[in-house]
Design a protein around this motif. Structure first.
Motif, PDB file in Angstrom:
ATOM      1  N   ALA A  45       5.927 -61.148 -23.257  1.00 63.28           N
ATOM      2  CA  ALA A  45       6.744 -61.846 -23.027  1.00 63.28           C
ATOM      3  C   ALA A  45       8.186 -61.215 -21.998  1.00 63.28           C
ATOM      4  O   ALA A  45       8.202 -61.772 -21.888  1.00 63.28           O
ATOM      5  CB  ALA A  45       7.563 -62.609 -24.629  1.00 63.28           C
ATOM      6  N   LEU A  46       7.807 -60.628 -22.332  1.00 67.77           N
ATOM      7  CA  LEU A  46       9.034 -59.226 -22.361  1.00 67.77           C
ATOM      8  C   LEU A  46       8.772 -58.106 -21.412  1.00 67.77           C
ATOM      9  O   LEU A  46       8.063 -57.616 -22.210  1.00 67.77           O
ATOM     10  CB  LEU A  46      10.450 -59.174 -22.213  1.00 67.77           C
ATOM     11  N   ASP A  47       9.550 -57.848 -19.991  1.00 71.73           N
ATOM     12  CA  ASP A  47       8.693 -56.392 -19.827  1.00 71.73           C
ATOM     13  C   ASP A  47       9.171 -55.985 -18.896  1.00 71.73           C
ATOM     14  O   ASP A  47       9.587 -55.727 -17.677  1.00 71.73           O
ATOM     15  CB  ASP A  47       7.043 -56.555 -18.572  1.00 71.73           C
ATOM     16  N   ALA A  48       9.363 -54.684 -19.918  1.00 66.03           N
ATOM     17  CA  ALA A  48      10.297 -53.405 -19.082  1.00 66.03           C
ATOM     18  C   ALA A  48      11.459 -54.093 -18.334  1.00 66.03           C
ATOM     19  O   ALA A  48      12.119 -53.356 -17.590  1.00 66.03           O
ATOM     20  CB  ALA A  48       9.249 -52.333 -18.057  1.00 66.03           C
ATOM     21  N   LEU A  49      12.311 -54.755 -19.071  1.00 63.15           N
ATOM     22  CA  LEU A  49      13.113 -55.343 -18.651  1.00 63.15           C
ATOM     23  C   LEU A  49      14.691 -54.113 -18.662  1.00 63.15           C
ATOM     24  O   LEU A  49      14.937 -54.012 -19.661  1.00 63.15           O
ATOM     25  CB  LEU A  49      13.874 -56.813 -19.093  1.00 63.15           C
ATOM     26  N   LEU A  62      18.159 -66.434 -15.070  1.00 62.18           N
ATOM     27  CA  LEU A  62      17.833 -67.792 -14.232  1.00 62.18           C
ATOM     28  C   LEU A  62      15.822 -67.349 -14.007  1.00 62.18           C
ATOM     29  O   LEU A  62      15.265 -66.421 -12.807  1.00 62.18           O
ATOM     30  CB  LEU A  62      18.315 -67.392 -13.022  1.00 62.18           C
ATOM     31  N   GLY A  63      15.364 -68.321 -14.247  1.00 58.30           N
ATOM     32  CA  GLY A  63      13.889 -68.213 -14.000  1.00 58.30           C
ATOM     33  C   GLY A  63      12.773 -69.807 -14.623  1.00 58.30           C
ATOM     34  O   GLY A  63      13.748 -70.444 -15.032  1.00 58.30           O
ATOM     35  N   PRO A  64      11.434 -70.009 -14.663  1.00 61.55           N
ATOM     36  CA  PRO A  64      11.338 -71.529 -14.374  1.00 61.55           C
ATOM     37  C   PRO A  64      10.506 -70.643 -15.976  1.00 61.55           C
ATOM     38  O   PRO A  64      10.932 -69.706 -17.102  1.00 61.55           O
ATOM     39  CB  PRO A  64      10.318 -70.925 -13.450  1.00 61.55           C
ATOM     40  N   SER A  65      10.013 -72.044 -16.600  1.00 65.31           N
ATOM     41  CA  SER A  65       9.969 -71.308 -17.857  1.00 65.31           C
ATOM     42  C   SER A  65       8.412 -70.467 -18.470  1.00 65.31           C
ATOM     43  O   SER A  65       7.719 -70.856 -17.340  1.00 65.31           O
ATOM     44  CB  SER A  65       8.819 -72.884 -18.694  1.00 65.31           C
ATOM     45  N   GLY A  66       8.875 -70.126 -19.321  1.00 65.88           N
ATOM     46  CA  GLY A  66       7.794 -68.446 -19.091  1.00 65.88           C
ATOM     47  C   GLY A  66       7.722 -67.210 -18.176  1.00 65.88           C
ATOM     48  O   GLY A  66       7.144 -66.312 -18.680  1.00 65.88           O
ATOM     49  N   SER A  67       9.254 -67.414 -18.018  1.00 69.55           N
ATOM     50  CA  SER A  67      10.088 -66.125 -17.005  1.00 69.55           C
ATOM     51  C   SER A  67      10.148 -65.274 -17.836  1.00 69.55           C
ATOM     52  O   SER A  67      10.441 -63.974 -17.684  1.00 69.55           O
ATOM     53  CB  SER A  67      10.231 -66.658 -16.296  1.00 69.55           C
ATOM     54  N   GLY A  68      10.440 -64.949 -19.411  1.00 63.48           N
ATOM     55  CA  GLY A  68      11.230 -64.298 -20.286  1.00 63.48           C
ATOM     56  C   GLY A  68      12.336 -64.003 -20.380  1.00 63.48           C
ATOM     57  O   GLY A  68      12.794 -63.111 -20.884  1.00 63.48           O
ATOM     58  N   LYS A  69      12.863 -64.936 -19.441  1.00 65.47           N
ATOM     59  CA  LYS A  69      14.743 -65.730 -20.083  1.00 65.47           C
ATOM     60  C   LYS A  69      14.439 -65.119 -21.439  1.00 65.47           C
ATOM     61  O   LYS A  69      15.662 -64.895 -21.806  1.00 65.47           O
ATOM     62  CB  LYS A  69      15.128 -66.694 -18.777  1.00 65.47           C
TER      63      LYS A  69
END
Length: 349
Positions: A19-23, A36-43
């Motif tokens: 769901a979130l990769d090494a932020l 900012l990002g589309p659905s499923g982007s992890g925001k």
């Protein structure tokens, strides 16, 4: 200065799903950052990790320089506003706003003063004794904002707070948030949205996310005018991405498009692969065919109130979009002009 918020290598996995990769991301004190990002982007997942609603599978979360990864949500001192308002229907407005203060055992006199203060701040002072069901959607969102502000958080988290409102209310609430940001200059805002207009209007800086990863981050104007990736160019401002041949990779670069030679501004590492011009629809010129234009056919026309949106098919087979003041009938042969100085991005970035 100690950053207000930090994600350090934060990853979140649900089984085999990432769901979130090494932020890795930092927000300064008093800064407004839009995720900012589309659905499923992890925001939203990034926001939940910051709030303590989900625990990172890897990495650490810091607030004001302190590691809060293992700290429960109610001990992080954050204000949170979500899309669904999340007001208690059985409590009046003032009791909803006082909820966080009561949980912190704030003295009754201080609680009453703060509730009145934040309700006035969001323009809801006269509605203190009403129930949520007696309020409009915009008014309920103002109450939710007041409740988050009542505890005087250093960091305010807003997760798609305007998406449930109609267009007019969104504009009103956006203006309200801009006013509040000016009145609370030391409060850090992290704002999750898929709406680029909200992000550009409110944020100091935007972090663009895609497929659970951070694509790029930077000041709003920089990302809009000089996106470093193909995805940012297309998502932020809906730029046409027109494949071109690279003639010279200097600054400015020189490219060839349909027999015409144009200058372009490289915005990132182009690499050896194909490149494209990022051309905003309002910068595409449409008129009579001529020697200095690219031949195209009008495929579709939409009236947009202030002008027309045209879908055009170039002779090269590429489909691009233009925003123009006058309509052209479907099937019309037109000439398309592309200005010099458009951003040049690597395809696949």
């Amino acid at each position: 200065m100690t950053p207000a918020v930090e994600w350090r290598g934060v990853s979140i996995h649900f089984g085999r799903t990432t769901a979130l990769d090494a932020l890795d991301l930092t927000v300064g004190r008093g800064e407004t950052l839009a995720l900012l990002g589309p659905s499923g982007s992890g925001k939203s997942t990034a926001l939940k990790a910051l709030a303590g609603f989900v625990r990172p599978s890897a990495g650490r979360v810091f607030l004001g320089g302190e590691d809060v990864t293992d700290r429960p949500p109610h001990r992080r001192g954050l204000g949170v506003v979500v899309q669904s308002y999340a007001l208690f229907p059985h409590l009046r407005v003032d009791a909803n706003v006082a909820f966080g203060l009561t949980a912190r055992r704030t003295p009754r006199g201080e609680t009453g003063r703060r509730v009145a203060e934040v309700l006035d701040l969001v323009g809801m002072g006269e509605y203190a004794r009403r129930f949520p069901r007696e309020l409009s959607g915009g008014q309920q969102q103002r109450v939710a904002l007041a409740r988050a502000l009542a505890i005087r958080p250093d960091v305010l988290l807003l997760d798609e707070p305007l998406s449930a409102l109609d267009a007019t209310l969104r504009e009103d609430m956006l203006a309200e948030l801009l006013r509040l940001r000016a009145e609370l200059p030391d409060t850090t805002l992290v704002y999750v949205t898929h709406d680029q207009g909200e992000a550009l209007a409110l944020a100091d800086r935007i972090a663009v996310m895609r497929d659970s990863r951070l694509v790029e981050t930077g000041p709003c104007e920089q990302l809009y005018r000089r996106p470093a990736s193909e995805f940012t160019a297309s998502f932020l401002g809906a730029a046409n991405l027109i494949p071109v041949d690279l003639v010279s990779d200097g600054t400015p670069a020189t490219v060839r498009l349909g027999g015409r030679v144009l200058t372009a501004e490289p915005t990132g590492a182009l690499g050896p692969g194909p490149v494209a011009l990022g051309v905003r629809p309002h910068r595409v010129g449409v008129g009579e065919p001529g020697e200095d234009t690219l031949p195209a056919l009008v495929r579709a026309v939409q009236w947009r109130g202030t002008g027309y949106r045209l879908d055009l098919v170039l002779a090269t087979g590429e489909t691009i979009r233009a925003e123009v003041p006058e309509a052209f009938p479907v099937g019309t042969a037109v000439g398309v002009s592309i200005p010099d100085g458009c951003p040049l991005v690597g395809v696949g970035t």
